[in-house]
Design a protein around this motif. Structure first.
Motif, mmCIF file in Angstrom:
data_model
loop_
_atom_site.group_PDB
_atom_site.id
_atom_site.type_symbol
_atom_site.label_atom_id
_atom_site.label_comp_id
_atom_site.label_asym_id
_atom_site.label_seq_id
_atom_site.Cartn_x
_atom_site.Cartn_y
_atom_site.Cartn_z
ATOM 1 N N ALA A 49 0.865 -1.296 -0.058
ATOM 2 C CA ALA A 49 -0.197 0.069 0.071
ATOM 3 C C ALA A 49 0.666 1.221 0.035
ATOM 4 N N ALA A 50 0.387 2.254 -0.306
ATOM 5 C CA ALA A 50 1.021 3.533 -0.554
ATOM 6 C C ALA A 50 -0.030 4.845 -0.353
ATOM 7 N N ILE A 51 0.547 5.931 0.143
ATOM 8 C CA ILE A 51 -0.305 6.938 0.152
ATOM 9 C C ILE A 51 0.586 8.450 -0.102
ATOM 10 N N THR A 52 -0.008 9.033 -0.805
ATOM 11 C CA THR A 52 0.607 10.272 -1.246
ATOM 12 C C THR A 52 0.296 11.431 -0.116
ATOM 13 N N SER A 53 1.200 12.518 -0.282
ATOM 14 C CA SER A 53 1.229 13.816 0.424
ATOM 15 C C SER A 53 -0.490 14.203 0.661
ATOM 16 N N GLY A 54 -1.020 14.077 -0.452
ATOM 17 C CA GLY A 54 -2.511 14.462 -0.665
ATOM 18 C C GLY A 54 -3.365 13.503 -0.095
ATOM 19 N N GLY A 55 -2.954 12.530 0.159
ATOM 20 C CA GLY A 55 -4.000 11.345 0.908
ATOM 21 C C GLY A 55 -4.435 10.381 -0.171
ATOM 22 N N THR A 56 -4.072 10.464 -1.316
ATOM 23 C CA THR A 56 -4.467 9.408 -2.357
ATOM 24 C C THR A 56 -3.847 8.022 -1.724
ATOM 25 N N THR A 57 -4.635 7.089 -2.094
ATOM 26 C CA THR A 57 -3.994 5.801 -1.492
ATOM 27 C C THR A 57 -3.977 4.486 -2.466
ATOM 28 N N ASN A 58 -3.230 3.663 -2.642
ATOM 29 C CA ASN A 58 -3.206 2.597 -3.403
ATOM 30 C C ASN A 58 -2.744 1.438 -2.728
ATOM 31 N N TYR A 59 -3.696 0.450 -3.219
ATOM 32 C CA TYR A 59 -3.513 -1.001 -2.583
ATOM 33 C C TYR A 59 -3.100 -2.215 -3.464
ATOM 34 N N ALA A 60 -2.518 -2.952 -3.161
ATOM 35 C CA ALA A 60 -2.303 -4.360 -3.920
ATOM 36 C C ALA A 60 -3.728 -5.207 -3.760
ATOM 37 N N ASP A 61 -4.105 -5.612 -4.940
ATOM 38 C CA ASP A 61 -5.387 -6.362 -4.618
ATOM 39 C C ASP A 61 -5.462 -7.427 -3.935
ATOM 40 N N SER A 62 -4.502 -7.897 -3.360
ATOM 41 C CA SER A 62 -4.565 -9.003 -2.359
ATOM 42 C C SER A 62 -4.911 -8.538 -1.082
ATOM 43 N N VAL A 63 -4.685 -7.260 -0.803
ATOM 44 C CA VAL A 63 -5.203 -6.724 0.336
ATOM 45 C C VAL A 63 -6.287 -5.531 0.411
ATOM 46 N N LYS A 64 -6.740 -5.474 -0.519
ATOM 47 C CA LYS A 64 -7.890 -4.535 -0.477
ATOM 48 C C LYS A 64 -8.996 -4.786 0.271
ATOM 49 N N GLY A 65 -9.451 -4.006 0.983
ATOM 50 C CA GLY A 65 -10.733 -4.159 1.766
ATOM 51 C C GLY A 65 -10.117 -4.819 3.160
ATOM 52 N N ARG A 66 -8.790 -5.020 3.384
ATOM 53 C CA ARG A 66 -8.396 -5.848 4.633
ATOM 54 C C ARG A 66 -7.552 -4.824 5.312
#
Length: 121
Positions: A49-66
């Motif tokens: 997972a990653a998060i930008t300074s503006g708060g945008t997040t990105n997740y691997a499919d395997s962990v989305k929702g968890r």
């Protein structure tokens, strides 16, 4: 000099939860992206997972929702809340932080020391 200190790993049963923290300190002018990676034995390191300074997040499919990534910019800290853990989540987790150490400097990626997460079935 920049230091990253991780905490929060451990052993948990499947279905349980853990919260990882990573605090950056030292020569910091600004922080852009903060993220978590993991590496299981015999496998390549992968983005969790990653998060930008503006708060945008990105997740691997395997962990989305968890899993949920968040950051406290005032504390230069990034968190990873991991719920509904599965045995396949077992890995060493590393934080990664992109930092400019002074005004006008090029951003540089720094890595934490890694923390072991083990999920038993």
């Amino acid at each position: 000099q920049v230091q990253l200190v991780e905490s929060g790993g451990g052993l948990v049963q499947a279905g349980g939860s853990l919260r990882l923290s990573c605090a950056a300190s030292g020569s910091i002018f600004s922080i852009s992206t903060m993220g978590w990676y993991r590496q299981a034995p015999g496998k390549q390191r992968e983005l969790v997972a990653a998060i930008t300074s503006g708060g945008t997040t990105n997740y691997a499919d395997s962990v989305k929702g968890r899993f949920t990534i968040s950051r406290d910019s005032a504390k230069n800290t990034v968190y990873l809340q991991m719920n509904s853990l599965k045995p396949e989540d077992t890995a060493v987790y590393y934080c990664n932080v992109r930092i400019r150490s002074w005004y006008g400097s090029a951003p540089r990626d720094y890595w934490g020391q890694g923390t072991q997460v083990t999920v038993s079935s």
